[in-house]
Design a protein around this motif. Structure first.
Motif, PDB file in Angstrom:
ATOM      1  N   LYS A   1       0.818  -1.213   0.000  1.00 29.99           N
ATOM      2  CA  LYS A   1       0.000   0.000   0.000  1.00 29.99           C
ATOM      3  C   LYS A   1       0.853   1.264   0.000  1.00 29.99           C
ATOM      4  CE  LYS A   1      -4.363  -1.480   2.020  1.00 29.99           C
ATOM      5  NZ  LYS A   1      -5.309  -1.239   3.121  1.00 29.99           N
ATOM      6  N   LYS A   2       1.940   1.242   0.764  1.00 24.86           N
ATOM      7  CA  LYS A   2       2.826   2.400   0.810  1.00 24.86           C
ATOM      8  C   LYS A   2       3.486   2.623  -0.551  1.00 24.86           C
ATOM      9  CE  LYS A   2       6.586   4.365   3.520  1.00 24.86           C
ATOM     10  NZ  LYS A   2       7.548   4.141   4.599  1.00 24.86           N
ATOM     11  N   SER A   3       3.849   1.531  -1.203  1.00 25.29           N
ATOM     12  CA  SER A   3       4.462   1.623  -2.523  1.00 25.29           C
ATOM     13  C   SER A   3       3.491   2.239  -3.530  1.00 25.29           C
ATOM     14  CB  SER A   3       4.898   0.234  -2.986  1.00 25.29           C
ATOM     15  OG  SER A   3       5.436   0.282  -4.276  1.00 25.29           O
ATOM     16  N   VAL A   4       2.241   1.788  -3.525  1.00 28.43           N
ATOM     17  CA  VAL A   4       1.236   2.332  -4.444  1.00 28.43           C
ATOM     18  C   VAL A   4       1.013   3.810  -4.152  1.00 28.43           C
ATOM     19  CG1 VAL A   4      -1.185   2.224  -5.160  1.00 28.43           C
ATOM     20  CG2 VAL A   4       0.114   0.113  -4.839  1.00 28.43           C
ATOM     21  N   ALA A   5       0.915   4.166  -2.881  1.00 29.09           N
ATOM     22  CA  ALA A   5       0.706   5.566  -2.512  1.00 29.09           C
ATOM     23  C   ALA A   5       1.855   6.432  -3.020  1.00 29.09           C
ATOM     24  CB  ALA A   5       0.563   5.695  -1.001  1.00 29.09           C
ATOM     25  N   GLY A   6       3.076   5.928  -2.923  1.00 27.52           N
ATOM     26  CA  GLY A   6       4.223   6.679  -3.425  1.00 27.52           C
ATOM     27  C   GLY A   6       4.177   6.872  -4.922  1.00 27.52           C
ATOM     28  N   TRP A   7       3.847   5.836  -5.655  1.00 27.93           N
ATOM     29  CA  TRP A   7       3.789   5.942  -7.116  1.00 27.93           C
ATOM     30  C   TRP A   7       2.696   6.899  -7.563  1.00 27.93           C
ATOM     31  CZ3 TRP A   7       7.290   5.016 -10.508  1.00 27.93           C
ATOM     32  CH2 TRP A   7       8.284   4.075 -10.243  1.00 27.93           C
ATOM     33  N   THR A   8       1.579   6.962  -6.841  1.00 26.59           N
ATOM     34  CA  THR A   8       0.504   7.859  -7.270  1.00 26.59           C
ATOM     35  C   THR A   8       0.879   9.326  -7.078  1.00 26.59           C
ATOM     36  OG1 THR A   8      -0.618   7.683  -5.128  1.00 26.59           O
ATOM     37  CG2 THR A   8      -1.350   6.187  -6.882  1.00 26.59           C
TER      38      THR A   8
ATOM     39  N   PRO B   1      -1.971  -0.533 -10.308  1.00 22.35           N
ATOM     40  CA  PRO B   1      -1.363  -1.587  -9.492  1.00 22.35           C
ATOM     41  C   PRO B   1      -1.614  -2.968 -10.098  1.00 22.35           C
ATOM     42  CG  PRO B   1      -2.737  -0.129  -8.152  1.00 22.35           C
ATOM     43  CD  PRO B   1      -2.988   0.210  -9.579  1.00 22.35           C
ATOM     44  N   SER B   2      -0.636  -3.825  -9.984  1.00 18.63           N
ATOM     45  CA  SER B   2      -0.759  -5.196 -10.442  1.00 18.63           C
ATOM     46  C   SER B   2      -0.740  -6.096  -9.215  1.00 18.63           C
ATOM     47  CB  SER B   2       0.393  -5.552 -11.376  1.00 18.63           C
ATOM     48  OG  SER B   2       0.287  -6.883 -11.799  1.00 18.63           O
ATOM     49  N   ILE B   3      -1.794  -6.855  -9.046  1.00 16.58           N
ATOM     50  CA  ILE B   3      -1.895  -7.689  -7.858  1.00 16.58           C
ATOM     51  C   ILE B   3      -2.336  -9.093  -8.247  1.00 16.58           C
ATOM     52  CG2 ILE B   3      -2.295  -5.883  -6.159  1.00 16.58           C
ATOM     53  CD1 ILE B   3      -5.241  -6.199  -6.544  1.00 16.58           C
ATOM     54  N   ILE B   4      -1.889 -10.051  -7.478  1.00 14.42           N
ATOM     55  CA  ILE B   4      -2.384 -11.410  -7.610  1.00 14.42           C
ATOM     56  C   ILE B   4      -3.369 -11.589  -6.472  1.00 14.42           C
ATOM     57  CG2 ILE B   4      -1.802 -13.855  -7.533  1.00 14.42           C
ATOM     58  CD1 ILE B   4       0.987 -13.081  -8.554  1.00 14.42           C
ATOM     59  N   TRP B   5      -4.601 -11.815  -6.849  1.00 21.07           N
ATOM     60  CA  TRP B   5      -5.680 -11.781  -5.883  1.00 21.07           C
ATOM     61  C   TRP B   5      -6.553 -12.983  -6.090  1.00 21.07           C
ATOM     62  CZ3 TRP B   5      -8.008  -6.296  -5.703  1.00 21.07           C
ATOM     63  CH2 TRP B   5      -8.451  -6.001  -4.411  1.00 21.07           C
ATOM     64  N   GLY B   6      -6.666 -13.818  -5.096  1.00 14.19           N
ATOM     65  CA  GLY B   6      -7.463 -15.022  -5.256  1.00 14.19           C
ATOM     66  C   GLY B   6      -8.934 -14.748  -5.497  1.00 14.19           C
TER      67      GLY B   6
ATOM     68  N   GLY C   1     -11.037  -7.489  -0.811  1.00 13.63           N
ATOM     69  CA  GLY C   1     -10.804  -6.921  -2.138  1.00 13.63           C
ATOM     70  C   GLY C   1     -11.510  -5.588  -2.294  1.00 13.63           C
ATOM     71  N   PHE C   2     -12.710  -5.485  -1.750  1.00 15.56           N
ATOM     72  CA  PHE C   2     -13.464  -4.243  -1.808  1.00 15.56           C
ATOM     73  C   PHE C   2     -12.715  -3.127  -1.083  1.00 15.56           C
ATOM     74  CE2 PHE C   2     -17.056  -1.680   0.055  1.00 15.56           C
ATOM     75  CZ  PHE C   2     -17.356  -1.002  -1.118  1.00 15.56           C
ATOM     76  N   GLU C   3     -12.149  -3.461   0.069  1.00 19.10           N
ATOM     77  CA  GLU C   3     -11.367  -2.466   0.808  1.00 19.10           C
ATOM     78  C   GLU C   3     -10.167  -2.000  -0.021  1.00 19.10           C
ATOM     79  OE1 GLU C   3     -12.367  -0.941   3.580  1.00 19.10           O
ATOM     80  OE2 GLU C   3     -14.153  -2.188   3.337  1.00 19.10           O
ATOM     81  N   MET C   4      -9.520  -2.951  -0.724  1.00 19.25           N
ATOM     82  CA  MET C   4      -8.388  -2.587  -1.569  1.00 19.25           C
ATOM     83  C   MET C   4      -8.838  -1.692  -2.728  1.00 19.25           C
ATOM     84  SD  MET C   4      -5.059  -3.029  -1.700  1.00 19.25           S
ATOM     85  CE  MET C   4      -4.527  -4.575  -1.021  1.00 19.25           C
ATOM     86  N   LEU C   5      -9.992  -2.005  -3.321  1.00 19.51           N
ATOM     87  CA  LEU C   5     -10.518  -1.162  -4.402  1.00 19.51           C
ATOM     88  C   LEU C   5     -10.758   0.261  -3.910  1.00 19.51           C
ATOM     89  CD1 LEU C   5     -13.185  -3.390  -6.208  1.00 19.51           C
ATOM     90  CD2 LEU C   5     -10.961  -2.691  -7.071  1.00 19.51           C
ATOM     91  N   LYS C   6     -11.352   0.391  -2.731  1.00 19.91           N
ATOM     92  CA  LYS C   6     -11.601   1.732  -2.182  1.00 19.91           C
ATOM     93  C   LYS C   6     -10.284   2.473  -1.950  1.00 19.91           C
ATOM     94  CE  LYS C   6     -14.249   0.866   1.380  1.00 19.91           C
ATOM     95  NZ  LYS C   6     -15.230   0.878   2.474  1.00 19.91           N
ATOM     96  N   TYR C   7      -9.270   1.752  -1.472  1.00 16.04           N
ATOM     97  CA  TYR C   7      -7.975   2.377  -1.227  1.00 16.04           C
ATOM     98  C   TYR C   7      -7.363   2.869  -2.541  1.00 16.04           C
ATOM     99  CZ  TYR C   7      -3.140   2.997   0.201  1.00 16.04           C
ATOM    100  OH  TYR C   7      -1.903   3.526   0.425  1.00 16.04           O
ATOM    101  N   PHE C   8      -7.363   2.021  -3.570  1.00 16.48           N
ATOM    102  CA  PHE C   8      -6.812   2.429  -4.872  1.00 16.48           C
ATOM    103  C   PHE C   8      -7.579   3.619  -5.438  1.00 16.48           C
ATOM    104  CE2 PHE C   8      -5.325  -2.180  -5.674  1.00 16.48           C
ATOM    105  CZ  PHE C   8      -4.165  -1.947  -4.962  1.00 16.48           C
ATOM    106  N   HIS C   9      -8.899   3.597  -5.259  1.00 14.19           N
ATOM    107  CA  HIS C   9      -9.721   4.707  -5.742  1.00 14.19           C
ATOM    108  C   HIS C   9      -9.346   6.002  -5.025  1.00 14.19           C
ATOM    109  CE1 HIS C   9     -13.435   7.153  -6.060  1.00 14.19           C
ATOM    110  NE2 HIS C   9     -13.400   6.690  -7.299  1.00 14.19           N
ATOM    111  N   SER C  10      -9.120   5.911  -3.719  1.00 10.12           N
ATOM    112  CA  SER C  10      -8.766   7.113  -2.946  1.00 10.12           C
ATOM    113  C   SER C  10      -7.431   7.704  -3.400  1.00 10.12           C
ATOM    114  CB  SER C  10      -8.718   6.801  -1.448  1.00 10.12           C
ATOM    115  OG  SER C  10      -7.552   6.053  -1.125  1.00 10.12           O
ATOM    116  N   LEU C  11      -6.564   6.865  -3.992  1.00 12.15           N
ATOM    117  CA  LEU C  11      -5.271   7.333  -4.495  1.00 12.15           C
ATOM    118  C   LEU C  11      -5.334   7.761  -5.963  1.00 12.15           C
ATOM    119  CD1 LEU C  11      -2.953   4.595  -2.954  1.00 12.15           C
ATOM    120  CD2 LEU C  11      -3.246   6.944  -2.150  1.00 12.15           C
TER     121      LEU C  11
END
Length: 186
Positions: free
Chosen positions: A8-15, A23-28, A46-56
């Motif tokens: 998450k910190k890495s994605v936040a930095g790139w944005t 982001p590229s993720i392997i997600w079951g 997964g929904f929480e991750m989507l919301k996080y990516f959206h916020s960034l």
């Protein structure tokens, strides 16, 4: 993906460095499967991750989803719809999925899909999952009205029969028994 920097910190930095981060993720996001099961409730993380990516303000997600549509269709459908609208009604999305998959009997298909949750969360042993799945699939077979429903039904039946074979192998007590079960399957 560095092991030294949390994802998450890495994605936040790139944005902060680019307006076009995907982001590229392997997600079951999968339903139950012996030994690697994460229940359908896994879409919630997964929904929480989507919301996080959206916020960034990420511009997309590259998703490597595992397994197949039979086990994962509902979770993938929910995820896809949430990617278009994070505020969508998840119960309405589920109902829409059931209606589209088996319009002749969405209620029984919903009950069949719910069996995945029960086995994934340890409420039902695998043998009961198989028995109950076959019960609902037999009922669905009687109510199907279209060739599309028949085609989908066949995929689910094949998957359950695969589970019967896997359970037989898992329950083998000796190497000889395993080899015999494999030979019988072949």
């Amino acid at each position: 993906n560095s092991c030294k920097i949390p994802f998450k910190k890495s994605v936040a930095g790139w944005t902060t460095a680019s307006h076009n981060v995907i982001p590229s993720i392997i997600w079951g996001w999968r339903n139950w499967h012996r030994g690697i099961g994460a229940g359908p409730g896994n879409w919630k993380s997964g929904f929480e991750m989507l919301k996080y990516f959206h916020s960034l303000n990420c511009s997309g997600i590259r998703l490597q989803a595992m397994d197949n549509w039979v086990k994962n269709g509902l979770a993938r459908y929910i995820m896809g719809r949430l990617m278009w609208n994070l505020n969508a009604d998840i119960d309405a999305i589920r109902h829409d999925f059931y209606e589209k998959m088996f319009p002749s009997d969405p209620a029984d298909f919903a009950a069949f899909q719910h069996l995945y949750s029960r086995v994934a969360f340890g409420e039902t042993p695998p043998a009961c999952f198989i028995r109950d799945s076959l019960f609902f699939l037999k009922r669905l077979k009687k109510r199907m009205k279209t060739p599309e429903e028949r085609s989908r039904w066949e995929l689910f039946v094949l998957y359950i029969h695969e589970q019967i074979l896997e359970l037989a192998i898992k329950n083998a007590t000796t190497d000889e028994d395993r080899i015999k079960r494999w030979s019988d399957m072949a």
